[in-house]
Design an enzyme around this catalytic site. Structure first.
Site, mmCIF file in Angstrom:
data_model
loop_
_atom_site.group_PDB
_atom_site.id
_atom_site.type_symbol
_atom_site.label_atom_id
_atom_site.label_comp_id
_atom_site.label_asym_id
_atom_site.label_seq_id
_atom_site.Cartn_x
_atom_site.Cartn_y
_atom_site.Cartn_z
ATOM 1 N N PHE A 83 35.013 40.570 41.616
ATOM 2 C CA PHE A 83 36.294 40.057 42.089
ATOM 3 C C PHE A 83 36.734 40.933 43.267
ATOM 4 C CE2 PHE A 83 40.893 39.484 41.968
ATOM 5 C CZ PHE A 83 41.003 38.124 41.733
ATOM 6 N N ASP B 284 35.053 46.034 33.897
ATOM 7 C CA ASP B 284 36.266 45.239 34.063
ATOM 8 C C ASP B 284 36.157 44.044 33.126
ATOM 9 O OD1 ASP B 284 38.236 43.427 34.871
ATOM 10 O OD2 ASP B 284 38.271 44.282 36.902
ATOM 11 N N TYR C 106 47.012 38.472 31.363
ATOM 12 C CA TYR C 106 47.600 37.139 31.608
ATOM 13 C C TYR C 106 46.565 36.030 31.587
ATOM 14 C CZ TYR C 106 46.203 38.875 36.222
ATOM 15 O OH TYR C 106 45.501 39.436 37.247
ATOM 16 N N LYS C 107 45.272 36.388 31.416
ATOM 17 C CA LYS C 107 44.216 35.365 31.359
ATOM 18 C C LYS C 107 44.056 34.923 29.903
ATOM 19 C CE LYS C 107 42.328 36.963 35.728
ATOM 20 N NZ LYS C 107 41.537 37.993 36.389
ATOM 21 N N ARG D 242 36.243 25.121 38.647
ATOM 22 C CA ARG D 242 36.120 26.087 37.560
ATOM 23 C C ARG D 242 36.927 25.624 36.343
ATOM 24 N NH1 ARG D 242 38.100 32.298 38.093
ATOM 25 N NH2 ARG D 242 40.083 31.234 38.119
#
Ligand SMILES: *Cc1c(COP(=O)(O)O)cnc(C)c1O
Length: 397
Positions: free
Chosen positions: A113, A184, A209-210, A356
């Site tokens: 990312f 990560d 928050y995912k 996605r």
């Protein structure tokens, strides 16, 4: 499907929506809104500053850290919360580099990312001491672990393709070469079964928050292996990482626990919401969750390939090599995703052409998967994506 899954009744899911974007922003857990109201009106409103003690605000970062620890296979007291993931990446990376002062290479991969790579670039600039970031292709990482490498910093599950690194094997290869390891877990925590403690990695970081449903801007977390904590020299030496914040000493003296990786005042509203959100995991077996997730993703791939031949699978076909998301490449992916979202099936788009879809067994079941693919097929077959209003890109894709 595991006996306790799905648990749709624990979430506020809008009518007519099939939400396949829990890998980007999880849905609202029931109870989160009333908890936020209680913190605002009763705790902040009535107790005011006394609430740091009387409402347990001061303990909340560690309480929530322990809830997250249980989900990632980490021991109690080993996870600190706060700030954003980018900050936690920076802290872990700086700490790791200081653990290998005679080495100058940070090894990541070119699928990582961007923010993780940007933070590494920023840290290298600040240190101004010959550090280098190497980003080989993900499958070439192990071969690139040489004795110049100070730290191997990887995102476990690739945000774009869902490809999952072999945590145990890479950690071992890095340690055999004398490097420190940072994982990560942004797309892993709450998505796959994890054994961070067993991996022996020195550090892990992630956001909440995912798949953890903590809401927009929810605090990040950082794990440090208990035996390395007291050797960490924190880059961001804020007062709440001090051993005695309220002693107001002039010299920084880090806490003797993972709390030394905290920085400043914790985001109490977000932590309270996150604590509430994490209660949905009570009684969930992570093995069951993983099995359900693999079933949902496999079914989605089979249905899309059967009904939407114009799309090309951009995720590993083998479920054991994937996290809890599936991506398909499609030339008109952005517009097609906008058309899909307008029809109640919410996924997202990642440049250049990736559609996605995240699968969260807590609130997605087989029927949702089949229905979602019917809508997708309709969008492709009727070329609904051609509508001009789907062509303009928003700031967030
Ligand atoms: C989502 C994500 C981030 C986001 O970082 P923030 O600081 O929370 O905005 C960083 N890294 C990875 C790997 C991610 O998936």
């Amino acid at each position: 499907m595991g006996e306790s899954l799905p648990r749709k009744d624990l979430f506020e899911i809008p009518d007519g929506v099939i939400y396949l974007d829990g890998n980007s922003l999880g849905v609202l857990p029931k109870g989160a809104a009333s908890r936020a109201t209680r913190v605002i009106e009763q705790e902040w409103g009535q107790q005011l500053i006394r609430a740091w003690n009387s409402a347990g605000w001061m303990d909340l970062p560690m309480v929530v850290g322990n809830q997250i620890a249980a989900l990632i296979g980490a021991p109690e007291g080993s996870v600190a919360t706060g700030d954003t993931l980018s900050i936690k990446v920076y802290q872990a990376l700086d700490a790791a580099l200081k653990m290998r002062p005679d080495r100058r290479v940070i090894l990541s991969d070119n699928g990582n990312f961007p923010s993780d790579l940007y933070m590494a670039q920023g840290l290298i600039g600040t240190k101004n001491d010959g550090y280098k970031l190497r980003t080989p292709a993900p499958e070439r990482v192990v071969a690139a672990i040489t004795d110049e490498v100070a730290v191997v910093m990887l995102t476990h599950v690739d945000y774009r393709s869902g490809r999952m690194h072999d945590m145990a094997a890479i950690t071992k290869a890095a340690h055999d070469a004398g490097a420190v390891v940072i994982w990560d877990l942004a797309h892993s925590a709450g998505a796959v079964d994890l054994d961070i403690g067993g991996s022996k990695a020195e550090f892990a970081v992630g956001c909440s928050y995912k798949y953890l449903n903590g809401g927009p801007g929810a605090p990040a977390f950082i794990y440090a292996r208990p035996d390395v904590v007291q050797g960490i020299d924190p880059a961001l030496s804020g007062w709440l990482g001090h051993d005695a914040p309220f002693a107001m000493e002039l010299e920084y003296r880090p806490a003797m626990s993972t709390e030394r990786l905290r920085v400043g005042t914790p985001p109490i509203l977000q932590l309270a919401v996150l604590q509430e959100a994490l209660s949905v995991w009570e009684g969930v077996d992570m093995g069951d969750l993983r099995a359900a997730s693999m079933r949902l993703c496999d079914l989605f791939i089979a249905e899309v390939e059967a009904h939407c031949p114009a799309l090309t699978l951009a995720s590993p076909r083998d479920a054991t090599q994937r996290g809890s998301q599936v991506s398909f490449a499609y030339e008109h992916g952005y517009a097609a995703m906008q058309a899909l979202i307008e029809r109640g099936v919410i996924g997202d788009f990642r440049a250049p052409d990736i559609m996605r879809f995240g699968f969260t067994p807590l609130y997605i079941d087989e029927e949702d998967v089949v229905k979602a693919v019917r809508v997708l097929q309709d969008v492709i077959d009727t070329e609904a994506w051609q509508d001009p209003r789907y062509q303009t890109r928003s700031r967030v894709t």
